[in-house]
Design a protein around this motif. Structure first.
Motif, PDB file in Angstrom:
ATOM      1  N   THR A 162       7.431  -3.279   7.912  1.00 11.96           N
ATOM      2  CA  THR A 162       6.385  -2.290   8.666  1.00 11.96           C
ATOM      3  C   THR A 162       6.485  -1.153   8.766  1.00 11.96           C
ATOM      4  O   THR A 162       8.121  -1.255  10.126  1.00 11.96           O
ATOM      5  N   LYS A 285       2.616   5.304   5.163  1.00  9.24           N
ATOM      6  CA  LYS A 285       2.567   4.913   4.275  1.00  9.24           C
ATOM      7  C   LYS A 285       3.362   5.004   3.230  1.00  9.24           C
ATOM      8  O   LYS A 285       4.821   5.509   2.675  1.00  9.24           O
ATOM      9  N   PRO A 286       3.789   3.915   2.541  1.00 10.82           N
ATOM     10  CA  PRO A 286       2.692   2.785   1.952  1.00 10.82           C
ATOM     11  C   PRO A 286       3.004   1.218   3.336  1.00 10.82           C
ATOM     12  O   PRO A 286       2.347   0.664   2.685  1.00 10.82           O
ATOM     13  N   ARG A 287       4.137   2.456   3.803  1.00 16.49           N
ATOM     14  CA  ARG A 287       4.393   0.458   4.785  1.00 16.49           C
ATOM     15  C   ARG A 287       3.543   0.523   5.986  1.00 16.49           C
ATOM     16  O   ARG A 287       4.086   0.833   7.013  1.00 16.49           O
ATOM     17  N   ASN A 313      -7.222   0.562   4.646  1.00 14.69           N
ATOM     18  CA  ASN A 313      -4.890  -0.024   4.286  1.00 14.69           C
ATOM     19  C   ASN A 313      -5.337   0.808   2.207  1.00 14.69           C
ATOM     20  O   ASN A 313      -3.855   0.620   1.560  1.00 14.69           O
ATOM     21  N   SER A 318      -1.697  -0.030   0.785  1.00 16.34           N
ATOM     22  CA  SER A 318      -0.268  -0.739   1.435  1.00 16.34           C
ATOM     23  C   SER A 318      -0.499  -1.389   1.082  1.00 16.34           C
ATOM     24  O   SER A 318      -0.196  -2.710   1.669  1.00 16.34           O
ATOM     25  N   GLN A 321       1.975  -4.693  -1.131  1.00 16.83           N
ATOM     26  CA  GLN A 321       3.243  -4.002  -0.388  1.00 16.83           C
ATOM     27  C   GLN A 321       4.150  -4.340   0.153  1.00 16.83           C
ATOM     28  O   GLN A 321       3.974  -4.699   1.499  1.00 16.83           O
ATOM     29  N   GLY A 324       3.403  -3.922   4.364  1.00 19.74           N
ATOM     30  CA  GLY A 324       1.735  -3.943   4.090  1.00 19.74           C
ATOM     31  C   GLY A 324       1.335  -5.556   3.978  1.00 19.74           C
ATOM     32  O   GLY A 324       2.045  -6.188   4.924  1.00 19.74           O
TER      33      GLY A 324
END
Lengths: 695, 168
Positions: A162, A285-287, A313, A318, A321, A324
């Motif tokens: 992440t 985002k999206p991590r 989220n 996320s 993902q 995520g």
């Protein structure tokens, strides 16, 4: 002779995979399973101290039946058969008078091996299975179920990959799971952000890249403002939102008044920090992982808080993902067959669980509401619950004495099944000692995730005392009650073979590493394949589940009451440490040696006004209970709050190392077990004020 | 000095006290003696962030250990092959001279045996090519069992990384 077995740790509920070495029948070494990424030999303090639990004289050693008044500690040693027959007779008597459903079972939680104890209630024909989740993770569970259709344990987190983690009082390095901590550490080393929000500086805060001190009870307000900024500035993941979210216009409409400026007044976190966090999250985002918490049963709005985290989220895209949130795959989804259920062989009870008779206005799920159970026992409504089994859980260690008394008065039979001599066992009618996790094998467990696996806890040494494995205890109770046909197995291998039938996996397959993965590579869905388990297949902000149960979609934030600090009043907040597991390990000789008692954290400026110095004894009181504890005076806690590590002050004199040391926060929770949170009817344990004065 | 050194990565260490317990279980010690210790510093604000350090304290296995000099029976010894300082239990008479001599409080009294115990880097494990218990099982892999030169290289690298953001 030296042997080595792979097993699963039992010192807390993280259930880390371990490898145990035995020399001439004695456990000499426990380490984290070297084959499991994130473990690779690592183990926490509690894990190593498992040896001290195994060889501890001060744990339950044989079955006992109470002879004196409840709480007197007067018991006689009995044989297992005597204990089983006593239980069967008492249950029969209660059921003859009040019906089958008068039996209830209270469990720590379903977990990996939890199916076993569920056999007891179902085998005795009652629907009343409950676990402690009401006071723990249920808000998160219900939030996931209502929004995504997944249960909490079906959602994993890809910490290691992440870019930004947000933790709300989730003290990941103290409320410790080895794999999780190492994966978060890996992300930090790779330059990830860690935003930590809490009323005090925990050890996790000292590793964070941003620490925001928040006013207690206002996490929900903070999230509303974050959603506000993300929507207003179009910081969300448009692709994900367009494809998957139902109810965005309604959310936009609801969120309008909750600006960062408004939230600053609520939370004490500056407006610019809130805006900057929203923008930072959008960049990452999206991590990103905004973690809805584990112990989220804190405030009256905790369910809506948990929902707001998941909505954040979703807005940031996320879910499912890399880096995520990862949805767990069923064995079927990865092309395998799951374990056979032991419950399937028993007909489901026809009658309804306690809270199912309560009407609408709140959500519930697979396990009952413990607060409803307490109420049913105390008041006999909607029907009397007279026989209670408690398995590997110590509910009485965390509630005020008056509540304990009321519950005990409502019960004809209280049975505990536990490794430790718990407070609940101290009041029980029958105490059944469970073998420690090193002395027993359990049923096979299913580890959920992107790569589901079967996992085995295997006996390392024979029981030292007259204790039994859980499956043997369940078998004994059912056999004595005339329900033996539901548990026809003679050995644990019989059970394992039944569970594995048709899966293509054999018992020997576990010898190599203690677990068997059901697929080669982790499975992730692309956005084209992704479908949620809600009726619409989407993220339902306008939740079908909530509509069915007549629970409002949105909750207007309520400004939490302010304690009268000048009068020495504070909000009581508590949490966990890496050395102990709730109330279970306080008497462990190695762990007790490191941390024998807790302290009360109090803000330095307020303490100075009250004449309290670091290390002074203070008296903490709430209603009819007061206790003494040492003060830890620090600038690193919100002035409205006092904090303590939870679970101390064990009440069982047999446990000599921990008896009476420190202060138990549960005794101070006056009225907390009658208070039911909005939408979820779960506990709101941080909605309690205490008075503090110099002792 | 011993040829070995336990290097502690302070950023990875979370102050969980597992090392102390790993050590105690490995050596089957009673309540009392602790062969390694975690010392928590006070929380301080550094660069606007709350920071706290957890200092890992095993034996340093000195070049010329005072405990060895103080020992009247020759129980406290320094291994010539790798410089590990250890107590030969059969020779210890429990006079506590070493405990008084050590400036770091390393040698510990074992009330069960009436003798002194101390960190010997788990030399039985080291002889088998394994790491000491505290290192093998460290929760977050903050501890590394390395040569003294390797430790100083790790420290330099860490300094460069912390100061300039990367090694190159």
């Amino acid at each position: 002779m030296k042997t080595s077995v792979f097993s699963v740790c039992g010192m807390c509920s993280a259930r880390c995979p371990i490898r145990v070495e035995v020399h001439d029948g004695r456990v000499t070494w426990i380490e984290g399973n070297p084959y499991v990424p994130g473990m690779e030999g690592s183990l926490c303090a509690r894990g190593s101290a498992g040896v001290a639990l195994l060889y501890d004289f001060e744990r339950l050693q044989y079955p006992m039946i109470r002879t004196g008044p409840r709480g007197s500690g007067q018991f006689k040693r009995v044989s297992w058969d005597e204990a089983f027959n006593y239980i069967a007779e008492s249950v029969k008597k209660a059921q003859a008078q009040y019906g089958n459903k008068t039996v209830a079972l209270l469990d720590r939680g379903a977990g990996l091996f939890g199916e076993m104890q569920r056999l007891i209630v179902r085998g005795l024909g009652s629907p009343n299975y409950f676990n402690h989740d009401d006071l723990c993770r249920k808000n998160v569970d219900l939030a996931y179920q209502s929004l995504l259709g997944y249960a909490r344990p079906e959602v994993g987190y890809d910490w290691a990959n992440t870019r930004h983690i947000v933790l709300y009082g989730r003290n990941a390095f103290e409320a410790l799971g080895v794999r999780e901590a190492n994966n978060i550490m890996k992300a930090l080393e790779n330059g990830a952000n860690l935003t930590y929000i809490d009323v005090r500086v925990s050890k996790t805060a000292t590793k964070a890249t941003k620490y925001l001190q928040i006013r207690p009870g206002t996490d929900y307000a903070l999230n509303l403002a974050l959603i506000h900024v993300i929507l207003k500035e179009s910081l969300f993941d448009r692709d994900f939102v367009d494809r998957f979210i139902i109810g965005l216009p309604e959310l936009e409409n609801f969120i309008k008044p909750y600006t960062p400026e408004w939230a600053e007044k609520q939370t004490g976190i500056p407006e610019y920090e809130i805006i900057s966090l929203a923008r930072q999250l959008s960049t990452d985002k999206p991590r990103v992982i905004l973690y809805p918490g584990w112990f989220a049963a804190r405030y009256m709005d905790a369910f809506y808080f948990a929902q707001s985290v998941i909505i954040l989220n979703a807005l940031l895209g996320s879910i499912e993902q890399k880096g995520g949130l990862i949805l767990a795959k069923t064995p079927k989804e990865v092309g395998a067959k799951g374990l056979n259920s032991l419950l399937e062989k028993i007909p489901a009870p026809q009658e309804k669980r306690v809270e199912a008779e309560e009407g609408k206005g709140f959500l519930y799920d697979g396990a009952g509401h413990i607060l409803h159970l307490y109420r049913a026992i105390k008041k006999g409504e909607p029907y009397p619950v007279k026989a209670l089994f408690v398995v590997r859980y110590d509910p009485f260690a965390g509630i005020p004495h008056k509540d304990i008394e009321e519950i005990l008065n409502g019960l004809d039979l209280l049975v505990t099944i536990d490794v430790n001599y718990s407070t609940t066992s101290w009041y029980a009618d029958v105490v059944l000692p469970n073998s420690t996790y090193l002395e027993r094998s359990d049923i096979l467990g299913m580890q959920r995730g992107a790569k589901p696996a079967f996992i085995m806890r295997k006996q390392a040494v024979k029981p030292i005392y007259d204790t039994k494995a859980r499956w043997e205890i369940v078998k004994g109770i059912l056999a004595a009650s005339g329900a033996g046909e539901y548990m026809p197995y003679e050995t644990i291998e019989d059970i394992w073979n039944y569970q594995l039938e048709g899966t293509g996996v054999k018992i020997e397959d576990f010898d190599k590493t203690g677990q068997v993965a059901l697929c080669k590579d982790a499975k992730m869905y692309s956005r084209d394949e992704l479908k949620f388990k809600t009726p619409s297949g989407k993220v339902e902000i306008l939740s079908t589940k909530m509509a069915e149960r007549e629970v409002p979609y949105f909750l207007e934030p309520i400004t939490p009451a302010k304690p009268n600090i000048e009068e020495g009043e504070f909000r009581l907040v508590f949490g966990r440490m890496a050395v102990h597991t709730h109330v279970r390990t306080l008497n462990n000789k190695y762990l007790n040696e490191i941390i024998p008692e807790n302290e009360l954290w109090i803000n330095d400026k307020i303490a100075a006004q009250m004449g309290i110095k670091n290390g002074d004894w203070v008296e903490v009181s709430s209603g009819d209970f007061s206790g003494k504890i040492k003060a830890k005076v620090t600038p690193f806690i919100h002035p409205e709050t006092v904090f303590m590590y939870r679970g101390f002050e064990n009440e069982v004199p047999w446990k000599t190392r921990s008896y009476g040391k420190g202060l138990n926060e549960g005794r101070l929770l006056k009225g907390a077990f009658d208070r039911m949170a909005y939408g979820s009817h779960t506990g709101a344990l941080f909605e309690n004020f205490v008075k503090v004065k110099k002792a | 000095m011993s040829i070995y050194f336990i290097y502690q990565d302070h950023d990875r260490c979370i102050g969980c006290y597992a090392c102390e317990v790993h050590c105690k279980t490995k050596n089957e010690l009673p309540v009392g003696p602790r062969l390694c210790k975690i010392i928590e510093t006070e929380i301080k604000i550094v660069g606007g962030l709350p920071r706290q350090r957890f200092v890992f304290m095993p034996c340093f296995h000195c070049e010329e250990p005072w405990c060895v000099k103080a020992c009247p029976t020759g129980a406290m010894q320094k291994r010539s092959k790798d410089g590990i300082v250890f107590v030969e239990q059969s020779l210890c008479v429990g006079c506590k001279s070493c405990i008084t001599a050590c400036p770091w409080g390393v040698p510990q009294w074992n009330p069960e045996t009436g003798k002194v115990v101390k960190c010997d880097y788990c030399k039985d494990r080291v002889d088998q090519g394994l790491n000491p218990a505290c290192v093998t099982k460290c929760t977050t892999k903050a501890l590394k069992f390395v040569s003294a030169q390797e430790a100083s290289r790790l420290k330099r690298e860490k300094f460069v990384k912390d100061t300039y953001g990367s090694l190159y």
